[in-house]
Design an enzyme around this catalytic site. Structure first.
Site, mmCIF file in Angstrom:
data_model
loop_
_atom_site.group_PDB
_atom_site.id
_atom_site.type_symbol
_atom_site.label_atom_id
_atom_site.label_comp_id
_atom_site.label_asym_id
_atom_site.label_seq_id
_atom_site.Cartn_x
_atom_site.Cartn_y
_atom_site.Cartn_z
ATOM 1 N N GLY A 275 -59.742 46.821 -0.426
ATOM 2 C CA GLY A 275 -60.100 46.745 -1.843
ATOM 3 C C GLY A 275 -58.909 46.236 -2.642
ATOM 4 O O GLY A 275 -58.024 45.586 -2.099
ATOM 5 N N ARG A 276 -58.912 46.570 -3.939
ATOM 6 C CA ARG A 276 -57.849 46.042 -4.794
ATOM 7 C C ARG A 276 -56.465 46.486 -4.341
ATOM 8 O O ARG A 276 -55.520 45.706 -4.346
ATOM 9 C CB ARG A 276 -58.031 46.547 -6.217
ATOM 10 C CG ARG A 276 -59.237 46.038 -6.925
ATOM 11 C CD ARG A 276 -59.200 46.699 -8.297
ATOM 12 N NE ARG A 276 -60.512 46.848 -8.851
ATOM 13 C CZ ARG A 276 -60.867 46.304 -10.018
ATOM 14 N NH1 ARG A 276 -60.016 45.600 -10.704
ATOM 15 N NH2 ARG A 276 -62.075 46.493 -10.474
ATOM 16 N N ILE A 277 -56.331 47.777 -3.996
ATOM 17 C CA ILE A 277 -55.000 48.283 -3.616
ATOM 18 C C ILE A 277 -54.592 47.682 -2.276
ATOM 19 O O ILE A 277 -53.449 47.262 -2.091
ATOM 20 C CB ILE A 277 -54.982 49.819 -3.577
ATOM 21 C CG1 ILE A 277 -55.300 50.375 -4.973
ATOM 22 C CG2 ILE A 277 -53.624 50.341 -3.105
ATOM 23 C CD1 ILE A 277 -55.470 51.888 -5.036
ATOM 24 N N ARG B 151 -65.607 47.328 5.580
ATOM 25 C CA ARG B 151 -67.018 47.281 5.973
ATOM 26 C C ARG B 151 -67.542 45.847 5.962
ATOM 27 O O ARG B 151 -68.318 45.457 6.805
ATOM 28 C CB ARG B 151 -67.854 48.163 5.037
ATOM 29 C CG ARG B 151 -67.806 49.633 5.426
ATOM 30 C CD ARG B 151 -68.400 50.491 4.362
ATOM 31 N NE ARG B 151 -67.744 50.238 3.074
ATOM 32 C CZ ARG B 151 -68.069 50.812 1.932
ATOM 33 N NH1 ARG B 151 -69.064 51.666 1.885
ATOM 34 N NH2 ARG B 151 -67.415 50.537 0.825
ATOM 35 N N THR B 152 -67.096 45.070 4.980
ATOM 36 C CA THR B 152 -67.533 43.678 4.937
ATOM 37 C C THR B 152 -66.327 42.767 4.786
ATOM 38 O O THR B 152 -65.292 43.161 4.249
ATOM 39 C CB THR B 152 -68.478 43.418 3.739
ATOM 40 O OG1 THR B 152 -67.845 43.916 2.561
ATOM 41 C CG2 THR B 152 -69.806 44.121 3.930
ATOM 42 N N ARG C 92 -56.163 58.799 1.129
ATOM 43 C CA ARG C 92 -56.673 60.168 1.131
ATOM 44 C C ARG C 92 -56.297 60.830 2.449
ATOM 45 O O ARG C 92 -56.444 60.223 3.510
ATOM 46 C CB ARG C 92 -58.200 60.185 0.982
ATOM 47 C CG ARG C 92 -58.705 59.919 -0.422
ATOM 48 C CD ARG C 92 -58.411 61.091 -1.370
ATOM 49 N NE ARG C 92 -58.861 60.819 -2.731
ATOM 50 C CZ ARG C 92 -58.091 60.336 -3.709
ATOM 51 N NH1 ARG C 92 -56.819 60.065 -3.480
ATOM 52 N NH2 ARG C 92 -58.577 60.141 -4.921
ATOM 53 N N GLU D 152 -53.976 69.694 -0.378
ATOM 54 C CA GLU D 152 -52.904 69.498 -1.354
ATOM 55 C C GLU D 152 -53.032 70.555 -2.449
ATOM 56 O O GLU D 152 -54.138 70.811 -2.902
ATOM 57 C CB GLU D 152 -53.009 68.098 -1.971
ATOM 58 C CG GLU D 152 -52.792 66.986 -0.957
ATOM 59 C CD GLU D 152 -53.002 65.589 -1.559
ATOM 60 O OE1 GLU D 152 -53.118 65.479 -2.800
ATOM 61 O OE2 GLU D 152 -53.062 64.627 -0.805
ATOM 62 N N HIS E 127 -48.113 63.087 -3.445
ATOM 63 C CA HIS E 127 -49.252 62.384 -4.061
ATOM 64 C C HIS E 127 -48.843 61.760 -5.395
ATOM 65 O O HIS E 127 -49.400 62.087 -6.448
ATOM 66 C CB HIS E 127 -50.449 63.333 -4.249
ATOM 67 C CG HIS E 127 -51.749 62.576 -4.338
ATOM 68 N ND1 HIS E 127 -52.952 63.058 -3.900
ATOM 69 C CD2 HIS E 127 -52.027 61.334 -4.823
ATOM 70 C CE1 HIS E 127 -53.914 62.171 -4.103
ATOM 71 N NE2 HIS E 127 -53.363 61.106 -4.667
ATOM 72 N N GLY F 144 -48.561 58.260 -5.732
ATOM 73 C CA GLY F 144 -48.797 56.811 -5.622
ATOM 74 C C GLY F 144 -48.921 56.134 -6.973
ATOM 75 O O GLY F 144 -48.494 54.995 -7.149
#
Lengths: 318, 323
Positions: free
Chosen positions: B158-160, B180-181, B240, B269, B287, B289
């Protein structure tokens, strides 16, 4: 024909010691500190493979046995070898140029990111088992991407850092004695004076050689010209920094964080650094990857071999 | 009259100021974020129309059913939304939004920081320094792993993931990915697609996780996954903790199968598995990020913008689903 005798003054990576044993009648030394009987152990050797910390000054070179034809050093720098004295005795010297640039640039990037994002403080919090969870301003760091990076000293390592930093959309400025040819700049912006350069440096990376001319270059006057909250990194030479000025700026917040791999008077660094949370400290291991140390060993052994065979290797110093 | 808001999580002073300016806001006062019971109570007392929260608030079906009917929009100040029962929210007619797009660069930066620091042993070195550095380190000792020119597999593009790929290219890394795609070529930028996650793993000197959490990806990185990776690989996770089987990860780190790991997220967490704290070859961060001032402000503002849009009768900017 018997193999030439190679005296290795220090413990080296296992792969390199194996290579030395394969090609030479190798005298290995299982020591991590400089030995005090180097001259005696060099008796009868054709070549010496030494390290920084071994003192091969004019006096030591004069005392070397006549059998020694080559000194190779497991380092780029050769300020521990008196090259003129070696030359006068007909001893050739070779080193390990070029192969450290990428590893050292990676180290500088790690220090930039780690200092800016407060990696050390986060680590200590989590490891202590006292992490209570998210809080509004907990460990808020400085974003690196899209910021301006200033590089003091745009040699091979500086240019590698610039290449890596472009992946973070950083705007690259550099200060050096002369402007680079445009094909090496890749858009980096040259500054011929500190006054135009320093106020732009949200992140400042020191990559100049250590010399009298650059001694304590980063002093209180220059620090005052940085934007407040700048991040400063030094993976070059400890002498570039005035420690008292940097420590004061880290305490006042004028400099938000620093990442250091090198120090004045190593390994006896200024102990005040150890009291600061906003520094990331490494024990001069800029070149410490398996791949790089392996490449260093190979290039210096290949230089020694070439010299003994009467050739002129590319890593010949003098 | 200003719309009524419950600001259920602690946030930056600028976000709180803007929430108070634009809304009739009840604001969490700490020391922690509001619990489900506290949010329900505050929303009921205040007849709140909106709730701004983050991934510390588990919005289960029961929690959603307990909210007063006045609540029309819930905005999570996070990209991930595995803490929300989406079908339940949808059935209730509440609009739920997240904050994509504003933390990509910051999170990708953090992933690359963890990758470099894990590969080059940055934190182990920092500990040596803080203990005084009074011994010589041999030329063959404490060596790290080179990053430049190696292969990095990205799980979730994805974007990240794509922002991370851009940084990896600055280190001349060969980028592989599983999602997935497959992406269109202009977003792939030369990255090599693997339809099968397990088929990618033997080529991953580094593996960086950027996929969403939730049941579909739970323990996706397990003992089998580690066994397929090359010896001496490095794992980075800023996504995650649920994606990783932590027992298997601990085994891989202590057996030497993995050279190191950089972890910003954990299954539990903040009460993460303390066995990680005993290891020298992990880099741990709490955590963070998205923990830059710029990014945390942008996330909070984005959540407020989503709430304002919905309460003004406009479509949400970042709805979790579209009807």
């Amino acid at each position: 024909m018997p193999k030439p005798i190679l005296f290795v003054t220090r413990r080296l990576p296992a792969s390199i010691e194996a290579l030395a044993v394969q090609d030479y009648d190798a005298r290995l030394t299982p020591s991590d500190v400089a030995i005090d009987d180097l001259i005696a152990r060099a008796e009868g050797a054709d070549a010496i493979l030494c390290c920084p910390g071994d003192v091969l000054d004019a006096k030591a070179i004069a005392a070397l046995p006549a059998s020694v034809k080559v000194i190779g050093t497991f380092s780029v720098g050769y300020d521990h070898v008196d090259v003129a004295a070696a030359k006068a005795r007909g001893i050739k010297v070779c080193n390990t140029p070029d192969v450290l640039s990428v590893a050292t640039a990676e180290c500088a990037m790690l220090l930039i990111m780690g200092a800016a994002r407060r990696a050390g403080e986060g680590e200590r919090l989590v490891r202590s088992g006292k992490w209570q969870g998210w809080a509004p301003t907990q460990l808020l760091g400085t974003q690196v991407s899209d910021r301006r990076l200033g590089i003091f000293g745009m040699g091979r390592i500086g240019r590698e850092i610039a290449r890596m930093a472009r992946g973070f959309n950083m705007e690259i400025h550099y200060r050096d004695m002369a402007r680079l040819p445009v094909e090496l700049e890749h858009g980096a912006i040259f500054h011929d004076n500190d006054d135009s350069f320093l106020p732009l440096c949200q992140v400042l990376s020191l990559n100049a050689p250590g010399s009298e001319g650059t001694r304590h270059w980063l002093n209180a006057d220059r620090i005052a010209k940085l934007p407040p909250g700048a991040v400063v990194v030094n993976a070059a030479r400890g002498t570039l920094v005035d420690d008292d000025a940097l420590i004061a700026a880290l305490r006042s917040g004028q400099i938000a964080a620093a990442g250091l791999d090198v120090y004045n008077n190593e390994p006896h660094l200024n102990p005040d650094y150890l009291t600061l949370e906003n520094v990331m400290l490494l024990p001069h291991l800029g070149s410490a990857t398996t791949e790089t140390r392996d490449a260093m060993g190979r290039i210096v052994l290949s230089g020694i071999g070439a010299i003994l065979a009467g050739q002129t290797p590319t890593n010949l110093v003098a | 009259m200003k719309p009524r808001l419950v600001l259920a999580c602690l946030t930056t002073t600028d976000v709180v100021a803007r929430a108070r300016a634009a809304f009739d806001a009840v604001v969490a006062e700490g020391p922690g974020d509001m619990t489900v019971a506290e949010v329900t109570q505050a929303a009921t007392d205040h007849q709140a129309e909106a709730i701004l929260f983050t991934n510390t608030l588990p919005l289960s079906a029961a929690a959603i059913a307990g909210l007063p009917a006045s609540v029309r929009v819930g905005a999570t100040c996070s990209v991930g939304y595995d803490h929300i029962d989406v079908p339940a929210a949808r059935a209730c007619g509440i609009v739920v939004t997240n904050t994509p797009g504003v933390l990509d660069e910051c999170t990708a930066d953090h992933a690359m920081m963890l990758l470099l620091t894990a590969a080059r042993r940055g934190m182990a070195y920092d500990r040596i320094m803080r203990q005084g550095w009074r011994y010589r380190i041999g030329q063959g000792d404490l060596l790290g792993v080179r990053v430049t020119g190696k292969r990095v597999g990205i799980l979730g593009m994805g974007r990240i993931g794509r922002a991370f790929a851009q940084r990896a290219r600055g280190f001349d890394m060969k980028v592989l990915y599983h999602a997935r795609t497959r992406l269109p070529p202009e977003l792939e930028q030369g990255a090599e697609y693997f339809a099968d996650f397990h088929a990618m793993l033997p080529h991953c000197d580094f593996l960086s996780v950027h996929a969403p959490g939730g049941p579909a990806t739970d323990k996706m990185i397990d003992a089998r996954a580690f066994s397929l990776m090359p010896d001496g690989a490095v794992l980075v996770n800023v996504a995650r903790g649920s994606l990783v089987d932590e027992d298997a990860l601990l085994d891989a780190l202590t057996s030497g199968k993995l050279f190191a790991a950089g972890l910003d997220v954990f299954r539990d967490e903040p009460d993460y598995d303390l066995r990680f704290a005993a290891l020298d070859n992990v880099v741990l961060s709490p955590h963070v990020g998205s923990a830059s001032k710029e990014t945390r402000d942008a996330m909070g503002f984005r959540a407020l913008d989503n709430i304002a849009a919905v309460l003004a009768g406009r479509p949400a900017i970042d709805p979790l689903w579209r009807d």
